[in-house]
Write an enzyme that holds these catalytic residues in place. Sequence first.
Site, mmCIF file in Angstrom:
data_model
loop_
_atom_site.group_PDB
_atom_site.id
_atom_site.type_symbol
_atom_site.label_atom_id
_atom_site.label_comp_id
_atom_site.label_asym_id
_atom_site.label_seq_id
_atom_site.Cartn_x
_atom_site.Cartn_y
_atom_site.Cartn_z
ATOM 1 N N VAL A 324 -7.938 21.035 -11.130
ATOM 2 C CA VAL A 324 -8.861 21.724 -12.031
ATOM 3 C C VAL A 324 -8.117 22.785 -12.823
ATOM 4 O O VAL A 324 -7.207 23.457 -12.310
ATOM 5 C CB VAL A 324 -10.033 22.375 -11.255
ATOM 6 C CG1 VAL A 324 -10.858 21.319 -10.552
ATOM 7 C CG2 VAL A 324 -9.526 23.398 -10.254
ATOM 8 N N ASP A 325 -8.484 22.904 -14.071
ATOM 9 C CA ASP A 325 -7.963 23.965 -14.916
ATOM 10 C C ASP A 325 -8.611 25.283 -14.506
ATOM 11 O O ASP A 325 -9.701 25.292 -13.927
ATOM 12 C CB ASP A 325 -8.282 23.638 -16.380
ATOM 13 C CG ASP A 325 -7.589 24.586 -17.334
ATOM 14 O OD1 ASP A 325 -6.520 25.106 -16.960
ATOM 15 O OD2 ASP A 325 -8.115 24.806 -18.432
#
Length: 827
Positions: A324-325
Site C-alpha cells: 500500500v502507498d
Amino acid sequence: MSGPEDGQHAEAREARDLAAASLRRTLAELRVDPRRGLSHAEVQARRGTYGYNEVIEKKRHPALALLAKFWGASAWMLELVIVFSAALGKYADVAVVSGLLVVNAIVGFVQERRATGIVESLRTRLQVRARALRDADWRIISARELVPGDIVRLRSGDIAPADVELLDGTLRVDQSVLTGETAEVERVVGEVLASGSVVRQGEGNGIVLATGARTSFGRTAELVRMARPRLHIEAVVASLVHRLLIIVGTLLGVVLVLAFVRGELRLDLAPLALVLLMSAIPVALPVMFTVSTALGSRHLAEHGVLVVRLSAVEDAATMDVLCVDKTGTITMNRLNVAGVSPWGGATESDVLAAGALASQEANQDPIDLAFLTAAKDRRLFDATSAPTVVSFAPFDAQRRRTEAVVEVDGRRLRVMKGAVRTIARECGIEADALDTLAARVRDAAQRGHRTLAVARGPEDGPVELLGLVSLYDPPRPDARQWIATLRDFGVTVKMVTGDALEVASELAREVGLKEIRRPGELRAANADVASAVLAADGFAEVYPEDKYMIVARMQAAGHVTGMTGDGVNDTPALRQAEVGIAVSTATDVAKAAASVVLTEPGLIDIIALVDEGRRTYQRILTWIINKISWTILVASFVAVAYVVTGEFVISAFAMLLLVFMTDFAKIALATDRVRPSRAPETWKIGGFVAMSVTVGVMMVAESLGLLYVAWSHFGLAVDDRAVATFSLQLLLFFAVFSLLSARERRRFWASAPSMPLLAALAADVALGAALPFAGLPALLPTMVAEPLRLRLRGRDVPSRQRLRQGLLPRSVRQSSIVELGDPPRWR
C-alpha cells in the site's frame, strides 16, 4: 553585426509572437475570458451545439452475439447429436435436442448480457476527471461535461480530456496511445495536446478546442479497458476437464470395443457416445463464472469498490500480500501546517505568506493547499491588496521546488518553496547554518513531519531564506483497524512510499507497522530478496522501479500480490500486480492501469473485496468438486452397467436432458450462501480433487447397487425405456443431493442453500419426476412398472398370457427386449 545568438533570439521571439497571436485568435473564436472561463449559460448553449465530450461506442449487434452461442465445443457436440439423430430418423430427438440447443444459447446470452450491463454501469462511474475554470471558480468535473472553450488545468499524471491548446506552462507528454511511440514530446504555449495524451511532467492551463468525436483521439472516456486475462481458475478447470475427457473417453473406448466383440456395435451408439463426452465438458461454466463474478462486482459496488476487470474478484481470494502507498492511502492526503520555524529576522507570517504565494490553488496539490489554507486561516492577504502572480513554475523532480514571480505594491518579488537543501543552496547558506537546518529537519522527521524551506527575494536578485515549515499528513482514523483486520485474514500488509525513512517509520508505528527499510537493502540482498521483502513491514524512499521490483519479486516467490496507488509513479506496479487497486484520489493513468478502483477514501473497502473474492472462490470450488464427482458417476455408471447387463441403461436423449437440467441448475451456485475462509485461498486443490474422485466412486457403487435391485426385482429388464427413465431419475437425484453435500465444507446441514439455488434444485426434482408422464421419446411412465415386475419374476402366468394376447400397452409389446421366454438376466 548580428551573430548566431541574435538569430536564435529573434527566432524565439518570433515563435512566441506567433503563439500569442494563435492564442488570441483561439480565444476570440471561442469567445472565452481565460481568467473567468465559461459561464453556466454558455456551457449549456455549447453543449446543445456540440453534445457531450464522448464517443458513442459501437457494439456488436445482439443478434450476432446470440448467434455466437451456437459456436463452440458444447454447441458443436449438440449439433453432432442432431445430425446423427436425423440420420437415424429419430426426428423427435432432433426436435428436442434442437430445443435444448436453443435454450442453452438463450440462457447464456441473457446471463452474459446482464453481467455486461452490470460492468457497464460500473464503468460509467470511472469517468476521466478534469479541472475546469467555470464562472471564475476552479472545479473538478467529469471530462464528459467539457465543451469547446472550457479552460482546463493539466498536470503530471493527467490524461488530456479533449484536444487542448496550451495557454501557459510547458509539458512533457506521452502520446504512445495515439502514435505507438514511447518517446515523450514537449508541448509549449500555443501547441495542442491531443486527446488521450498523458502528461508526464509539468503543468499549465489550456483551452479546449474540440470534444467527443471531433478530437484526434475520440475515445477518452474509454479509459478502462475490459481486458480479460486468463483466470487462474480457468487453467485449473481446463486441466481437470482434460483429465475428465481422458477418463470418459477411456470408458467409452472400452464399451465400444466390448460392443464390437459382442456384435452389438450400432450406429445409434454414436449419439450416446457424444453425449457422454459432452458430460465432461463444462457446458454452463462460462455463464456460471460470469454471473458469479458479475454479481460479486455489483455487491462490491455497493461498498464503493468498482471492479474494472472481473478476474480481480477471483484474484482477491488468493491474494496474500498487499503493498500500500502511504500518502492518500494510509494517510488522509490532507497536509496541515504543523509548525513554522522562522530564520533570521523573518516572522511566521512572512514565511507562510511567501509559501502561499509560491503555491497555486488550481493544481489542487496537497502541499500548495496546506500553505494556502494556513494563509487564509491567518488572514495574511487582504482582498483589496492581494499580490498579483506574474508567473509560476510548478514543482518537478529535477528542480525540487515551486517558484513564482509576484507583484506587491508595484514591485516584483521572487518567492519559492521546496526541499530544504535545494532552497538552502539557492540562498547560499553556509555549512554551519546548513547543519542547523538539517538538525531541525531531523527533529521534525522524528515526529513524522515533512519539512520544506521558504525563500524570498527580488525578481532578478538573490533570494533569502525566510524559514522552515513542517507539514503533517495524519493517518486515517481507520488505518490501524483495517491493517489489523487484513492481517487476521492472512494478508500481509506492506507500506511502500517515496517519503524519507524517518517520516515513513514514524507514521508506520502509529498504524501498527514496525520495520521499514530502504529499497537499497533489497538490491544488496540478491541471495534471497523475497525473504527480505517478507521480513520488512514496508519500504521508504522508493522509486517507481522499486515498487515494480517489490511486486515482481513477491510474485516470483509464489505470492499473489496486491498493490494500491494513486499516481503515475504507481502505474508499473499497478499493472504488474494481480490485484491493482487505484484509490479514490488516483490520477486517470493510475485508474486505467488498475483492475479495481475505490470510490471512497481509505482502504477499509479492500476488506470487502477480499471477503467477496473468497466467497466467489468457495462457489467455484463447489462447482469443481461437483463436476468431477458427477462426471465420474455418469460415465462409470453407463459403462459398468453395459458391461454387466449388455444394455445401455440410458438413451442419448435422456442423457441430454440430464446434462442440461443439472448444469444449468448449478448456475444458481453463483448466489449460494457460503462461508469465506480466514486465510488466503489457493488453487492447489489436490485434496479436494481426491475427495471428489472418492465421492464419485462411492456414488457409482450406490447407483449400480440400486440399478441391480431395480433390474432384478422391479422389471426394468423388460423395456429399455423403463431403464432409461429409472437411470434418468436416479442420476438426477444423485446430482441434486451430491450438490447439496458438496456446497458445505462441514456437515452438509450446517447452512441452508440460497433461495435461488434451492428453487433451481426443486425445479430440477419436479421436472425429473414429471418427465416420465410427458410422453417424451425413450421415457416410460412409471405406472407400467408393476406388471413388468411380475412379468420379469415369471410368477404371474396370467400376465404372460395377457402379453401374448396384446393386453399390455403398445410401448411394452413393441419393445425389442420383450420376448416370450426367459427374461434377460443381470450378468
